[in-house]
Design an enzyme around this catalytic site. Structure first.
Site, PDB file in Angstrom:
ATOM      1  N   SER A   4       0.697  -1.377   0.124  1.00 46.50           N
ATOM      2  CA  SER A   4       0.205  -0.207  -0.159  1.00 46.50           C
ATOM      3  C   SER A   4       0.767   1.369  -0.045  1.00 46.50           C
ATOM      4  O   SER A   4       2.065   1.522   0.656  1.00 46.50           O
ATOM      5  CB  SER A   4      -0.609  -0.138   1.070  1.00 46.50           C
ATOM      6  OG  SER A   4      -1.331   1.513   1.260  1.00 46.50           O
ATOM      7  N   TYR A  25      -1.665   0.105  10.831  1.00 38.24           N
ATOM      8  CA  TYR A  25      -2.336  -0.283   9.690  1.00 38.24           C
ATOM      9  C   TYR A  25      -0.547   0.160   8.663  1.00 38.24           C
ATOM     10  O   TYR A  25       0.024  -0.898   7.674  1.00 38.24           O
ATOM     11  CB  TYR A  25      -3.243   0.140   9.068  1.00 38.24           C
ATOM     12  CG  TYR A  25      -3.433  -0.294   7.404  1.00 38.24           C
ATOM     13  CD1 TYR A  25      -3.694  -1.399   6.746  1.00 38.24           C
ATOM     14  CD2 TYR A  25      -3.461   0.365   6.809  1.00 38.24           C
ATOM     15  CE1 TYR A  25      -3.781  -1.866   6.151  1.00 38.24           C
ATOM     16  CE2 TYR A  25      -3.913   0.088   5.738  1.00 38.24           C
ATOM     17  CZ  TYR A  25      -3.398  -1.329   4.650  1.00 38.24           C
ATOM     18  OH  TYR A  25      -4.114  -1.033   3.323  1.00 38.24           O
TER      19      TYR A  25
HETATM   20  N1  LIG Z   1      -9.043  -0.542  -0.427  1.00 41.77           N
HETATM   21  C1  LIG Z   1      -7.808   0.255  -0.367  1.00 41.77           C
HETATM   22  O1  LIG Z   1      -7.805   1.801  -0.596  1.00 41.77           O
HETATM   23  C2  LIG Z   1      -6.642  -0.325  -0.816  1.00 41.77           C
HETATM   24  C3  LIG Z   1      -5.512   0.340  -0.807  1.00 41.77           C
HETATM   25  C4  LIG Z   1      -3.772  -0.664  -1.040  1.00 41.77           C
HETATM   26  C5  LIG Z   1      -3.849  -1.549  -0.472  1.00 41.77           C
HETATM   27  N2  LIG Z   1      -5.016  -1.526   0.370  1.00 41.77           N
HETATM   28  C6  LIG Z   1      -4.920  -3.448   0.549  1.00 41.77           C
HETATM   29  O2  LIG Z   1      -5.517  -4.549  -0.913  1.00 41.77           O
HETATM   30  C7  LIG Z   1      -5.920  -5.660   0.153  1.00 41.77           C
HETATM   31  C8  LIG Z   1      -7.086  -6.446  -0.113  1.00 41.77           C
HETATM   32  O3  LIG Z   1      -8.007  -4.684   0.627  1.00 41.77           O
HETATM   33  P1  LIG Z   1      -9.130  -4.687  -0.559  1.00 41.77           P
HETATM   34  O4  LIG Z   1      -9.095  -3.514  -0.268  1.00 41.77           O
HETATM   35  O5  LIG Z   1      -9.811  -5.636  -1.769  1.00 41.77           O
HETATM   36  O6  LIG Z   1      -9.880  -4.821   0.856  1.00 41.77           O
HETATM   37  P2  LIG Z   1     -11.773  -5.892   0.962  1.00 41.77           P
HETATM   38  O7  LIG Z   1     -12.662  -6.003  -0.496  1.00 41.77           O
HETATM   39  O8  LIG Z   1     -12.078  -5.573   2.789  1.00 41.77           O
HETATM   40  O9  LIG Z   1     -11.184  -7.746   0.927  1.00 41.77           O
HETATM   41  C9  LIG Z   1     -10.259  -8.241   1.613  1.00 41.77           C
HETATM   42  C10 LIG Z   1     -10.263  -9.182   1.754  1.00 41.77           C
HETATM   43  O10 LIG Z   1      -9.382 -10.032   2.220  1.00 41.77           O
HETATM   44  C11 LIG Z   1      -9.435 -11.081   2.878  1.00 41.77           C
HETATM   45  N3  LIG Z   1      -9.469 -11.330   4.322  1.00 41.77           N
HETATM   46  C12 LIG Z   1     -10.125 -10.379   5.584  1.00 41.77           C
HETATM   47  N4  LIG Z   1      -8.903 -11.397   6.469  1.00 41.77           N
HETATM   48  C13 LIG Z   1      -8.472 -12.632   6.063  1.00 41.77           C
HETATM   49  C14 LIG Z   1      -7.740 -13.533   6.950  1.00 41.77           C
HETATM   50  N5  LIG Z   1      -7.519 -13.522   8.201  1.00 41.77           N
HETATM   51  N6  LIG Z   1      -7.201 -14.664   5.773  1.00 41.77           N
HETATM   52  C15 LIG Z   1      -7.850 -14.393   4.671  1.00 41.77           C
HETATM   53  N7  LIG Z   1      -8.184 -13.728   3.769  1.00 41.77           N
HETATM   54  C16 LIG Z   1      -9.238 -12.535   4.428  1.00 41.77           C
HETATM   55  C17 LIG Z   1     -11.283 -10.711   3.064  1.00 41.77           C
HETATM   56  O11 LIG Z   1     -12.127 -12.339   3.081  1.00 41.77           O
HETATM   57  P3  LIG Z   1     -12.786 -13.028   4.046  1.00 41.77           P
HETATM   58  O12 LIG Z   1     -13.526 -11.412   4.653  1.00 41.77           O
HETATM   59  O13 LIG Z   1     -14.198 -13.551   3.785  1.00 41.77           O
HETATM   60  O14 LIG Z   1     -12.038 -13.264   4.838  1.00 41.77           O
HETATM   61  C18 LIG Z   1     -11.544 -10.228   1.572  1.00 41.77           C
HETATM   62  O15 LIG Z   1     -11.212 -11.224   0.714  1.00 41.77           O
HETATM   63  C19 LIG Z   1      -5.663  -5.454   1.548  1.00 41.77           C
HETATM   64  O16 LIG Z   1      -4.343  -6.085   1.627  1.00 41.77           O
HETATM   65  C20 LIG Z   1      -5.497  -4.005   1.503  1.00 41.77           C
HETATM   66  O17 LIG Z   1      -4.653  -3.564   2.537  1.00 41.77           O
HETATM   67  C21 LIG Z   1      -6.177  -1.785   0.139  1.00 41.77           C
END
Ligand SMILES: NC(=O)c1ccc[n+]([C@@H]2O[C@H](COP(=O)([O-])OP(=O)(O)OC[C@H]3O[C@@H](n4cnc5c(N)ncnc54)[C@H](OP(=O)(O)O)[C@@H]3O)[C@@H](O)[C@H]2O)c1
Length: 259
Positions: free
Chosen positions: A145, A158
């Site tokens: 990120s 975070y």
């Molecule tokens: N959205 C942003 O602005 C942003 C920016 C930079 C980086 N990121 C990174 O991108 C990645 C994905 O985030 P997102 O934005 O797509 O969020 P999201 O829509 O909340 O998706 C998160 C995913 O991670 C899974 N997850 C969470 N805890 C888990 C665990 N203990 N074991 C297995 N799976 C788990 C969730 O599935 P389940 O709940 O079904 O397990 C879900 O599929 C993360 O690493 C986040 O830090 C996000």
């Protein structure tokens, strides 16, 4: 033109929503077969069926909590006994929990973030890397990120977890030097997913406000960049990418309409 990853086996953690789901769809369009991990089995099953029927990809799913070391190892070993090591592992599962200041924060939130974003990523990498190295090919993509480059108030832990991802991406890449394995980092800015809903414990209004008046990345935008990284020729490692919406200049500079 056929994508380089066509026919390869790609595993995605956190595939039940957001960026992981979009990467899964995109890799299937590129011709890859998929292994999808997350905790919500209903979402995984629905996605697998849709991807398989629209792309013809072979899609396997498994409920794996990446914080559970034993479960990760057991499922990785079971998979590798059947298919061998995946060609691609996308370490995407992650979350932010709360936005409290260090002096006020809930320790359980710290544990969730560090256990998932840092230790979970390590468990998954450790489970597959030896077989990739033995085969002399493989590609691990860590979703970091911009929060791994800059910090903000209420984001200390975070951000610390994503700074750790940055170090782990660079360090793993050094550790596999001289093998046919690549480790890449893709580091998005703000992406409109369920991320903020999770962060604010289901408070939809607070989550919506994060994206109000701006034009954040969509998960498909990140998937596009991941596809570029994965489809680079094997002698190239696109080692480190920061991808921002054109409405974002830094973690502290977000243009909002009328602002
Ligand atoms: N959205 C942003 O602005 C942003 C920016 C930079 C980086 N990121 C990174 O991108 C990645 C994905 O985030 P997102 O934005 O797509 O969020 P999201 O829509 O909340 O998706 C998160 C995913 O991670 C899974 N997850 C969470 N805890 C888990 C665990 N203990 N074991 C297995 N799976 C788990 C969730 O599935 P389940 O709940 O079904 O397990 C879900 O599929 C993360 O690493 C986040 O830090 C996000």
């Amino acid at each position: 033109m056929t994508a380089r990853i066509a026919g390869q086996l790609a595993l995605v953690t956190g595939a039940s929503a957001g960026i992981g789901e979009a990467i899964a769809r995109r890799m299937a369009r590129d011709g890859a077969n998929l292994v999808l991990w997350a905790r919500r089995s209903d979402r995984l099953a629905q996605l697998a069926e849709e991807i398989a029927s629209t792309t013809g990809a072979n899609v396997q799913t498994c409920v794996v909590d990446v914080r559970d070391h034993e479960a990760v190892v057991a499922e990785a070993d079971r998979l590798m006994a059947v298919t061998g090591a995946p060609d691609i592992v996308i370490n995407n599962a992650g979350l932010a929990a709360g936005m409290a200041l260090v002096q006020d924060a809930d320790v359980d939130d710290w544990n969730r973030m560090i256990d998932t974003n840092v230790k979970g990523l390590l468990f998954v990498t450790r489970a597959f890397l030896p077989a990739m190295i033995a085969r002399d090919s493989g590609h691990v993509v860590n979703i970091g990120s911009i929060a791994g480059r800059q910090v903000y108030p209420g984001g200390s832990v975070y951000c610390a977890s994503k700074y750790a991802v940055q170090a782990l991406t660079e360090g793993s890449n050094l550790d596999v030097l001289g093998t046919g394995v690549r480790v890449s980092g893709v580091n998005p800015g703000m992406v409109e997913t369920e991320f903020s809903l999770v962060r604010f414990g289901g408070d939809a209004a607070r989550a919506r406000a994060v994206y109000e008046g701006t034009h954040p990345l969509q998960p498909e935008d990140v998937a596009e960049v991941v596809s570029f990284v994965l489809n680079a020729p094997p002698h190239i490692n696109v080692a480190d990418v920061i991808v921002l919406s054109n409405s974002q200049g830094s973690i502290h500079h977000i243009h909002r309409d009328g602002g």
